[in-house]
Design an enzyme around this catalytic site. Structure first.
Site, PDB file in Angstrom:
ATOM      1  N   PRO A  54      42.712 -41.475 -84.474  1.00 46.87           N
ATOM      2  CA  PRO A  54      43.657 -41.561 -83.355  1.00 46.87           C
ATOM      3  C   PRO A  54      43.875 -40.206 -82.695  1.00 46.87           C
ATOM      4  O   PRO A  54      44.042 -39.187 -83.374  1.00 46.87           O
ATOM      5  CB  PRO A  54      44.939 -42.072 -84.030  1.00 46.87           C
ATOM      6  N   CYS A  55      43.876 -40.211 -81.350  1.00 51.38           N
ATOM      7  CA  CYS A  55      43.801 -38.949 -80.619  1.00 51.38           C
ATOM      8  C   CYS A  55      45.096 -38.568 -79.917  1.00 51.38           C
ATOM      9  O   CYS A  55      45.155 -37.526 -79.265  1.00 51.38           O
ATOM     10  CB  CYS A  55      42.680 -39.037 -79.583  1.00 51.38           C
ATOM     11  N   GLN A  56      46.157 -39.377 -80.020  1.00 56.09           N
ATOM     12  CA  GLN A  56      47.358 -39.085 -79.246  1.00 56.09           C
ATOM     13  C   GLN A  56      47.945 -37.712 -79.567  1.00 56.09           C
ATOM     14  O   GLN A  56      48.506 -37.037 -78.717  1.00 56.09           O
ATOM     15  CB  GLN A  56      48.436 -40.155 -79.493  1.00 56.09           C
TER      16      GLN A  56
END
Length: 537
Positions: free
Chosen positions: A128-130
């Site tokens: 996940p890149c948030q």
């Protein structure tokens, strides 16, 4: 060649897996097969499972019942009931689990079962890149990331742990461009990730949770997929500038300006230098969405029974602005009035989860997108917009047609300024000045992200006569999902799934590069067997 096993983690709706699964070899057989995919979100997992079910059938032999489901004629439960064997495999392959929360021993067990003793396999996925995204950090006013406050900062360690324990031959890891500038108090996030991925065993050298019987991981050489190394170190490790790992998707036939970091890791015992992606001409948005059924927008802030063609026309025709306040945009005002006078609601209204449509003539890679068995278009319904937003949308689309760019806030007449507390800041500082962004028909679209699930203001359709934001199917076309790829869940969830995915057509091109590595591994193995045979004789 036997299909190469793939483990897909943080899989989302399966964009990476779709690209790899689409690469065909001899006799039209899949070069790669998804052995296990792991995703935590329940709606994305349903999409992932359905696509796994689709892949259980030979190319071109998907049963008509699948298309009946997509058309809404039977339920997914009924579809799976009619094909219990294929459904059982798909349900087992697509695992809903949250890495970092599920016990590591369970993850190791599922991976080992899926691989069934195969050592040369592929790991794919994007943690996940948030936490790393530039926009997200700006919104949270973070200059330094803190893993103790945001567990997502170190989710890549779940990826790293699988490398350390299971040592796949190759891995492909995707993340946002913002990861290059992200940092903690101690170091650059990206530098640490590169170092850890190069030597996963060392990164976990003091971790007592690793299984005691796992083979030591020999480490990896990390390659760019778009640039040749600046040089090689004495141990054969390729050296790059960090920006060399950015893939500009529009340079590789993807109809959007999507810029992502994608790493290719090759196990150190495999002496192979991979190719890089070929560049192609840019693909315009109109080339992938113009053949889709035209729709009008839905209406929010009105009663459902009032959401009619006539109400839609009334709201748009009530547009009221003073063209004399912006003489430089007089041509835009005139085009708006012209388009309003020619508005005719589509026969398809606001669309739906499936629209019968025999006229699929996508001018770009029709064989990739189009499936004649569908007999229509799924996931193609417009969301609701407020009356004033309709005015902004038609103005923005007309502005785009005439000026060749999307308008900034101060390009709108004052009467169309958004009723938003940050509008003055946007005008004075130009921060978020493109809150209303029309996608230009003759250029690649802007990056489709999960933000498209919010309000659609960044994704205004270029056709003023439709006066709306993009649908899920249009976003999926931009992301290069085939039309027979059905997204489960609510429309909001569908948008999030599409926005979070890796474009399958980009993954397909990467798969072609990765397939060469496995071809070399097989050749190397055959050479060793021949030498052993000669010695024994």
């Amino acid at each position: 060649m036997v299909a190469i096993p793939v483990i897909d983690i943080f899989a989302g709706p399966g964009g990476l897996g779709e690209g790899f699964s689409s690469l065909l070899g001899e006799e039209n057989q899949r070069v790669f097969t998804i052995s296990l995919s792991i995703e935590k979100d329940s709606e994305a997992h349903k999409t992932l499972t359905l696509r796994s079910f689709f892949r259980q059938f030979p190319i071109g032999e998907v049963p008509e019942d699948y298309y009946s489901f997509v058309r809404g004629e039977i339920s997914i439960e009924e579809l799976y009931r009619r094909y219990p064997d294929e459904a059982s495999i798909a349900i087992h392959e697509a695992w809903q689990a949250t890495l970092g929360k599920i016990p590591n021993s369970e993850v190791d067990k599922r991976i080992s079962e899926a691989l069934n003793g195969e050592r040369n396999w592929l790991l794919i996925g994007g943690p996940p890149c948030q936490a790393y995204s530039v926009v997200g950090r700006s919104r949270r006013q973070e200059t330094v990331l803190d893993a103790s406050k945001d567990h997502r900062v170190e989710l890549y360690k779940q990826y790293l742990r699988i490398l350390a324990v299971h040592s796949p031959a190759v891995f492909v890891m995707e993340n946002v461009k913002g990861i290059l500038s992200a940092k903690t108090k101690e170091n650059s996030i990206f530098s640490k990730i590169l170092n850890d991925l190069s030597n996963p065993a060392e990164a976990f050298s003091n971790d007592t949770s690793l299984p005691v019987n796992h083979l030591p991981c020999p480490g990896y050489k990390i390659f760019s997929l778009v640039q040749k190394p600046i040089r090689y170190e004495l141990d054969g490790k390729p050296v790059y500038n960090h920006k060399d790992f950015i893939i500009y998707a529009e340079e590789h036939g993807i109809p959007q300006t999507r810029h992502r970091v994608i790493l290719l890791g090759i196990r150190n015992d495999i002496d192979f230098i991979p190719n890089v992606l070929n560049k192609t001409d840019y693909v315009a948005l109109q080339d992938v969405i113009d053949d889709l059924p035209k729709l009008r927008s839905g209406l929010s802030k009105v009663k459902k029974v009032e959401d009619t063609d006539s109400k839609w026309l009334e709201l748009i025709q009530n547009i009221n602005f003073n063209s004399t306040e912006m003489p430089e945009n007089l041509d835009v005002f005139e085009l708006v009035q012209d388009r309003i006078s020619n508005l005719t609601p589509s026969e398809h209204g606001i669309g739906g989860n499936f629209i019968p449509w025999p006229n699929v003539t996508c001018s770009y890679r029709q064989g990739w997108y189009h499936d004649p068995q569908l007999l229509g278009i799924p996931n193609h319904s417009s969301r609701g917009h407020m009356g004033l937003d309709l005015h902004r949308y038609i103005y923005a689309s007309c502005f785009g047609i005439l000026k060749g760019v999307s308008p900034k806030i101060n390009d709108f007449p004052i009467s169309l300024y958004p009723l938003h507390k940050n509008v003055d800041q946007a005008i004075n500082t130009k921060k978020f000045a493109d809150r209303f962004r029309v996608q230009l028909a003759e250029f690649p679209a802007k990056t489709v992200t999960s933000h498209i699930s919010k309000d659609g203001h960044y994704y205004i359709h270029p056709d003023p006569l439709q006066c709306r934001s993009l649908t899920v199917r249009e976003a999926a076309r931009v992301q290069t999902f085939p039309d027979n790829y059905f997204f489960c869940g609510s429309r909001t969830s569908q948008f999030i799934q599409v926005g979070n995915a890796v474009p399958p057509l980009l993954a397909y091109q990467i798969a072609d590069i990765v397939a060469d590595i496995f071809g070399f591994i097989q050749f190397q193995s055959e050479e060793e067997l021949n030498r052993a045979h000669c010695v024994s004789v």
